[in-house]
Design a protein around this motif. Structure first.
Motif, PDB file in Angstrom:
ATOM      1  N   LEU A   1       0.835  -1.094  -0.077  1.00 25.36           N
ATOM      2  CA  LEU A   1      -0.050   0.042   0.035  1.00 25.36           C
ATOM      3  C   LEU A   1       0.778   1.240   0.009  1.00 25.36           C
ATOM      4  O   LEU A   1       0.584   2.037  -0.444  1.00 25.36           O
ATOM      5  N   LYS A   2       2.089   1.213   0.763  1.00 25.64           N
ATOM      6  CA  LYS A   2       2.714   2.461   0.727  1.00 25.64           C
ATOM      7  C   LYS A   2       3.417   2.846  -0.681  1.00 25.64           C
ATOM      8  O   LYS A   2       3.595   3.812  -1.015  1.00 25.64           O
TER       9      LYS A   2
ATOM     10  N   LYS B   1       1.828   6.090  -2.646  1.00 21.46           N
ATOM     11  CA  LYS B   1       2.976   6.951  -2.282  1.00 21.46           C
ATOM     12  C   LYS B   1       2.657   8.522  -2.433  1.00 21.46           C
ATOM     13  O   LYS B   1       2.874   9.556  -1.746  1.00 21.46           O
ATOM     14  N   ILE B   2       1.874   8.593  -3.632  1.00 17.69           N
ATOM     15  CA  ILE B   2       1.516   9.961  -4.172  1.00 17.69           C
ATOM     16  C   ILE B   2       0.706  10.601  -3.029  1.00 17.69           C
ATOM     17  O   ILE B   2       0.600  11.610  -2.710  1.00 17.69           O
TER      18      ILE B   2
ATOM     19  N   PHE C   1      -7.772   2.511   1.436  1.00 16.46           N
ATOM     20  CA  PHE C   1      -7.046   2.213   0.303  1.00 16.46           C
ATOM     21  C   PHE C   1      -6.883   0.721   0.270  1.00 16.46           C
ATOM     22  O   PHE C   1      -6.894  -0.074  -0.714  1.00 16.46           O
ATOM     23  N   SER C   2      -7.003  -0.064   1.442  1.00 14.73           N
ATOM     24  CA  SER C   2      -6.885  -1.415   1.394  1.00 14.73           C
ATOM     25  C   SER C   2      -7.967  -2.153   0.698  1.00 14.73           C
ATOM     26  O   SER C   2      -7.819  -3.093   0.016  1.00 14.73           O
ATOM     27  N   GLU C   3      -9.216  -1.737   1.303  1.00 15.25           N
ATOM     28  CA  GLU C   3     -10.377  -2.398   1.042  1.00 15.25           C
ATOM     29  C   GLU C   3     -10.505  -2.226  -0.640  1.00 15.25           C
ATOM     30  O   GLU C   3     -10.774  -3.347  -1.257  1.00 15.25           O
TER      31      GLU C   3
ATOM     32  N   ILE D   1      -5.237   9.314  10.845  1.00 12.80           N
ATOM     33  CA  ILE D   1      -5.796   9.664   9.453  1.00 12.80           C
ATOM     34  C   ILE D   1      -4.797   8.554   8.545  1.00 12.80           C
ATOM     35  O   ILE D   1      -5.699   7.872   7.686  1.00 12.80           O
ATOM     36  N   MET D   2      -3.610   8.074   8.813  1.00 14.10           N
ATOM     37  CA  MET D   2      -3.071   7.131   8.254  1.00 14.10           C
ATOM     38  C   MET D   2      -3.935   5.799   8.431  1.00 14.10           C
ATOM     39  O   MET D   2      -3.998   5.013   7.520  1.00 14.10           O
TER      40      MET D   2
END
Length: 423
Positions: A149-150, A154-155, A401-403, A393-394
């Motif tokens: 995910l990182k 990243k953007i 993002f993960s889902e 927030i992360m």
């Protein structure tokens, strides 16, 4: 003499024949014992993989190692393994040695779950008759997924400072709203009706929701013990909003989506932004004691009398450390937690307790548990630092993002069903 030789040769032939048949039987048995069930992007998942993970899920839900009903957990086991293989495939595209990179940290996390004791870990593995890799792979998958995910987002993550600034402004408008602190358990919809009922039964018996979420949920929120954070009513799942459900602390609601079953718990509720009593931080001494052939009440009275002696004229729980020395059959565990994050039964027996008061017992199988409130700290309104806000927030964006990304990778994955699991 010839007769003796003939009998000897017959006996030898019989022994050889038996050995051959035994070898054929063992080979066939071994073949039926383990085979490839599914491949994910050409990575195999075997029946043994599924069974071992199913054993762990069963133990997490039922807290016993009688595995006669292990087939009820095959579906959840297989689907969680498929997700992990999809994640592994994505990680290998970034770095072919990604497993070697994350394994030391995964080992560290796993060992920490057993109080950094190899003895306790090995005892648990032996109890469930599973290899260490069954436990390790879940943590490896979480670490790989974090790196994936990182790399993928990243953007978006670079824009975090701007998100924090906007969040600070938004929070000023949310202070007078009712807020709900949620946790979730997510399981696959197909073939998991029995598992859903087992989970509900476990929760009704007082099992900790967050512990279950950590062990069996297929959502990325399992990394955070199922916690998905504070939400206003407008940001709650559509099912709750469409039904106009009035939510109270401790409520557990289950519903289905397209392919998942979601079980949501309301850990705490802030009315008009005011702190809930359940947000109080507590330190609780949990004493586990055996029942054996005694009456439950007699076993409890015995440990209560010993605890009263240790706590007499004391203004702390310090003397409780002597308990293990006095009676090896007792086990002392110190719990540091929010009240909201405790199991429902522990909340019931401690929520109205005075400091150093010995709670009513909770009985489970051949053991009882009593609890002592050692310290409390009321929640305070503190201005959060940018780092704290960033971390929250992360976590929120990690789950979003993960889902989304896992759904995309699942659609793109080459998943081949090789052989029926139950054959």
């Amino acid at each position: 003499m010839n007769r003796v030789i003939k009998q000897f040769l017959k006996l030898k032939l019989l022994i050889i024949t038996n050995i051959i048949f035994c070898n054929i039987f063992l080979n066939n048995a071994h073949g039926s014992e383990n085979f490839i069930v599914t491949t994910v992007n050409k990575i195999p998942i075997t029946k043994r993989d599924v069974v071992n993970r199913a054993k762990f899920i069963l133990f997490s839900v039922e807290k016993q190692n009688d595995f006669k009903n292990v087939k009820n957990y095959y579906s959840q086991s297989l689907n969680s393994l498929i997700d992990e293989k999809i994640i592994l495939s994505a990680g290998i595209k970034i770095n072919k040695k990604i497993i070697q990179i994350v394994t030391p940290k995964a080992n560290e996390i796993l060992l920490n779950e057993f109080n950094n004791s190899e003895v306790k870990l090995n005892k648990f593995i032996k109890k469930l008759s599973i290899p260490k890799t069954t436990l390790l792979k879940k943590y490896e998958s979480q670490l790989v997924w974090g790196l994936v995910l990182k790399d993928k987002f990243k953007i978006q993550l670079k824009k975090l400072n701007k998100i924090v600034e906007n969040n600070i402004k938004d929070q000023k408008n949310k202070q007078v709203e009712d807020l709900y602190d949620l946790a979730e358990i997510v399981i696959n919809k197909n073939g998991n009706k029995v598992l859903l009922n087992q989970i509900k039964s476990a929760l009704n018996s007082g099992m900790n929701f967050l512990d279950l979420a950590k062990q069996i949920s297929t959502s990325s929120s399992s990394k955070f013990r199922g916690k998905i954070g504070w939400k206003s009513y407008q940001n709650l799942p559509n099912y709750i909003k469409s039904k106009k459900i009035i939510l109270n602390e401790g409520d557990i609601i289950s519903f289905t989506t397209n392919d998942k079953i979601k079980i949501i718990k309301i850990l705490a509720k802030r009315i008009n932004g005011e702190f809930s009593k359940r947000e109080m931080e507590v330190i609780i001494a949990q004493i586990k004691f055996p029942i054996n052939f005694q009456k439950k009440e007699d076993a409890y009275d015995k440990v209560k009398n010993e605890l009263e002696v240790l706590l007499s004229n004391q203004k702390s729980c310090k003397n409780l450390s002597q308990l293990n020395d006095k009676n090896k059959s007792y086990s002392l565990n110190i719990i540091k937690s929010r009240m909201a994050d405790l199991s429902s039964k522990i909340q019931v027996v401690t929520s109205n307790s005075e400091l150093y008061e010995i709670s009513q017992p909770i009985f489970f199988a051949n053991h009882g548990f009593t609890h002592i409130l050692c310290d409390t700290k009321r929640p305070e309104s503190k201005k959060q630092t940018n780092l704290q806000l960033k971390n929250k927030i992360m976590q929120k964006h990690y789950l979003i993002f993960s889902e989304r990304y896992l759904k995309r990778l699942y659609k793109e994955a080459d998943i081949s069903n090789i052989k029926n699991l139950n054959k």
